[in-house]
Write a protein that holds these residues in place. Sequence first.
Motif, PDB file in Angstrom:
ATOM      1  N   ARG A   1       7.526   2.950  10.959  1.00 33.94           N
ATOM      2  CA  ARG A   1       6.612   3.281  12.053  1.00 33.94           C
ATOM      3  C   ARG A   1       5.306   3.777  11.447  1.00 33.94           C
ATOM      4  O   ARG A   1       5.235   4.893  10.926  1.00 33.94           O
ATOM      5  CB  ARG A   1       7.224   4.349  12.949  1.00 33.94           C
ATOM      6  CG  ARG A   1       6.325   4.742  14.095  1.00 33.94           C
ATOM      7  CD  ARG A   1       6.967   5.773  14.985  1.00 33.94           C
ATOM      8  NE  ARG A   1       6.019   6.233  15.984  1.00 33.94           N
ATOM      9  CZ  ARG A   1       6.094   7.382  16.597  1.00 33.94           C
ATOM     10  NH1 ARG A   1       7.106   8.194  16.360  1.00 33.94           N
ATOM     11  NH2 ARG A   1       5.171   7.738  17.469  1.00 33.94           N
ATOM     12  N   ALA A   2       4.286   2.951  11.481  1.00 33.72           N
ATOM     13  CA  ALA A   2       2.971   3.316  10.945  1.00 33.72           C
ATOM     14  C   ALA A   2       2.129   3.909  12.074  1.00 33.72           C
ATOM     15  O   ALA A   2       1.993   3.311  13.137  1.00 33.72           O
ATOM     16  CB  ALA A   2       2.285   2.093  10.352  1.00 33.72           C
ATOM     17  N   VAL A   3       1.576   5.102  11.813  1.00 38.27           N
ATOM     18  CA  VAL A   3       0.783   5.808  12.824  1.00 38.27           C
ATOM     19  C   VAL A   3      -0.589   6.132  12.237  1.00 38.27           C
ATOM     20  O   VAL A   3      -0.720   7.048  11.429  1.00 38.27           O
ATOM     21  CB  VAL A   3       1.489   7.107  13.276  1.00 38.27           C
ATOM     22  CG1 VAL A   3       0.667   7.813  14.342  1.00 38.27           C
ATOM     23  CG2 VAL A   3       2.907   6.827  13.756  1.00 38.27           C
ATOM     24  N   PRO A   4      -1.611   5.372  12.617  1.00 38.41           N
ATOM     25  CA  PRO A   4      -2.964   5.673  12.132  1.00 38.41           C
ATOM     26  C   PRO A   4      -3.610   6.784  12.960  1.00 38.41           C
ATOM     27  O   PRO A   4      -3.521   6.779  14.187  1.00 38.41           O
ATOM     28  CB  PRO A   4      -3.702   4.348  12.313  1.00 38.41           C
ATOM     29  CG  PRO A   4      -2.981   3.663  13.440  1.00 38.41           C
ATOM     30  CD  PRO A   4      -1.555   4.138  13.389  1.00 38.41           C
TER      31      PRO A   4
ATOM     32  N   VAL B   1       5.980   9.866   5.286  1.00 31.36           N
ATOM     33  CA  VAL B   1       4.939   9.931   4.255  1.00 31.36           C
ATOM     34  C   VAL B   1       3.589  10.117   4.931  1.00 31.36           C
ATOM     35  O   VAL B   1       3.373   9.681   6.064  1.00 31.36           O
ATOM     36  CB  VAL B   1       4.903   8.676   3.349  1.00 31.36           C
ATOM     37  CG1 VAL B   1       6.164   8.562   2.509  1.00 31.36           C
ATOM     38  CG2 VAL B   1       4.671   7.412   4.152  1.00 31.36           C
ATOM     39  N   LEU B   2       2.701  10.767   4.208  1.00 32.42           N
ATOM     40  CA  LEU B   2       1.318  10.920   4.628  1.00 32.42           C
ATOM     41  C   LEU B   2       0.453  10.185   3.618  1.00 32.42           C
ATOM     42  O   LEU B   2       0.506  10.473   2.423  1.00 32.42           O
ATOM     43  CB  LEU B   2       0.924  12.398   4.665  1.00 32.42           C
ATOM     44  CG  LEU B   2      -0.579  12.685   4.800  1.00 32.42           C
ATOM     45  CD1 LEU B   2      -1.118  12.158   6.134  1.00 32.42           C
ATOM     46  CD2 LEU B   2      -0.845  14.170   4.642  1.00 32.42           C
ATOM     47  N   VAL B   3      -0.336   9.236   4.094  1.00 31.15           N
ATOM     48  CA  VAL B   3      -1.230   8.444   3.253  1.00 31.15           C
ATOM     49  C   VAL B   3      -2.663   8.864   3.576  1.00 31.15           C
ATOM     50  O   VAL B   3      -3.199   8.496   4.617  1.00 31.15           O
ATOM     51  CB  VAL B   3      -1.037   6.929   3.508  1.00 31.15           C
ATOM     52  CG1 VAL B   3      -1.963   6.112   2.609  1.00 31.15           C
ATOM     53  CG2 VAL B   3       0.412   6.523   3.317  1.00 31.15           C
ATOM     54  N   MET B   4      -3.279   9.623   2.670  1.00 33.25           N
ATOM     55  CA  MET B   4      -4.619  10.138   2.923  1.00 33.25           C
ATOM     56  C   MET B   4      -5.724   9.258   2.362  1.00 33.25           C
ATOM     57  O   MET B   4      -6.873   9.391   2.749  1.00 33.25           O
ATOM     58  CB  MET B   4      -4.760  11.559   2.373  1.00 33.25           C
ATOM     59  CG  MET B   4      -4.018  12.595   3.181  1.00 33.25           C
ATOM     60  SD  MET B   4      -4.661  12.831   4.841  1.00 33.25           S
ATOM     61  CE  MET B   4      -6.133  13.781   4.523  1.00 33.25           C
TER      62      MET B   4
ATOM     63  N   LEU C   1     -10.047   6.558   6.070  1.00 35.42           N
ATOM     64  CA  LEU C   1     -10.191   6.086   4.693  1.00 35.42           C
ATOM     65  C   LEU C   1      -9.269   4.928   4.337  1.00 35.42           C
ATOM     66  O   LEU C   1      -9.506   4.241   3.351  1.00 35.42           O
ATOM     67  CB  LEU C   1      -9.937   7.242   3.715  1.00 35.42           C
ATOM     68  CG  LEU C   1     -10.845   8.461   3.866  1.00 35.42           C
ATOM     69  CD1 LEU C   1     -10.441   9.545   2.878  1.00 35.42           C
ATOM     70  CD2 LEU C   1     -12.304   8.078   3.691  1.00 35.42           C
ATOM     71  N   VAL C   2      -8.213   4.732   5.093  1.00 32.36           N
ATOM     72  CA  VAL C   2      -7.249   3.664   4.810  1.00 32.36           C
ATOM     73  C   VAL C   2      -7.441   2.588   5.883  1.00 32.36           C
ATOM     74  O   VAL C   2      -7.057   2.777   7.036  1.00 32.36           O
ATOM     75  CB  VAL C   2      -5.798   4.190   4.810  1.00 32.36           C
ATOM     76  CG1 VAL C   2      -4.818   3.055   4.516  1.00 32.36           C
ATOM     77  CG2 VAL C   2      -5.643   5.325   3.804  1.00 32.36           C
ATOM     78  N   LYS C   3      -8.051   1.500   5.474  1.00 32.94           N
ATOM     79  CA  LYS C   3      -8.409   0.446   6.429  1.00 32.94           C
ATOM     80  C   LYS C   3      -7.371  -0.674   6.511  1.00 32.94           C
ATOM     81  O   LYS C   3      -7.451  -1.510   7.386  1.00 32.94           O
ATOM     82  CB  LYS C   3      -9.779  -0.142   6.075  1.00 32.94           C
ATOM     83  CG  LYS C   3     -10.906   0.882   6.108  1.00 32.94           C
ATOM     84  CD  LYS C   3     -11.064   1.517   7.469  1.00 32.94           C
ATOM     85  CE  LYS C   3     -12.226   2.482   7.517  1.00 32.94           C
ATOM     86  NZ  LYS C   3     -12.320   3.214   8.766  1.00 32.94           N
ATOM     87  N   GLU C   4      -6.417  -0.688   5.594  1.00 28.31           N
ATOM     88  CA  GLU C   4      -5.370  -1.711   5.618  1.00 28.31           C
ATOM     89  C   GLU C   4      -4.111  -1.162   6.259  1.00 28.31           C
ATOM     90  O   GLU C   4      -3.781   0.009   6.083  1.00 28.31           O
ATOM     91  CB  GLU C   4      -5.034  -2.171   4.194  1.00 28.31           C
ATOM     92  CG  GLU C   4      -6.128  -2.959   3.529  1.00 28.31           C
ATOM     93  CD  GLU C   4      -5.730  -3.400   2.130  1.00 28.31           C
ATOM     94  OE1 GLU C   4      -4.519  -3.519   1.843  1.00 28.31           O
ATOM     95  OE2 GLU C   4      -6.637  -3.613   1.321  1.00 28.31           O
TER      96      GLU C   4
END
Length: 177
Positions: free
Chosen positions: A108-111, A70-73, A97-100
């Motif tokens: 696997r979260a990739v900021p 998924v892409l969270v913009m 834009l996503v600070k949390e």
Amino acid sequence: MTEKSFFAGFGGQGILSLGQVWIYFGMEEGKNVTCFPFYGAEKRGGIARASVTISDDEIDSPLVIVPDSVLVMNMDSLPLCEEMLKPGGIMLINSTLVKEAPGRSDIRAVPVDMTAMAEKIGDIRIANMVALGALAKLTGALKLNDTVGILKKFFSVDKHGFVPMNAEAIQAGFEAV
């Protein structure tokens, strides 16, 4: 190889365009593709989502219910994306834009600071191309061997002036992860 992805953000972030470019790259690389866009009635600022699939095999449905990635913009998209992502999946996050951080530990979260990177390159509207490069590398779904050539095929001739900046954004995203 089959990669089911879900892109989410707000209108104006290029989510629908990203879906189109993503599958165009897939087609040019000889893959089977589907894209199922969804957007709110607002001109800008409403919800924008795209379900995309790239596969070596035939694709049964254009709907992506349980995505591999998924892409969270934007912040509003985080809860939906977190809920639907399969265990062990990849969540690419626009950390500008996503600070949390997501609450799940089985993904696997990739900021990536996509909007800031796009601004540095020359235009925040190409944050979606930063995302394309990063997600291509993270998932392995796209090879990105001829980025400039494929972008020139995708964009009409009157838009070819934007190809170098878009290619730079894709490369920056690829190198960011």
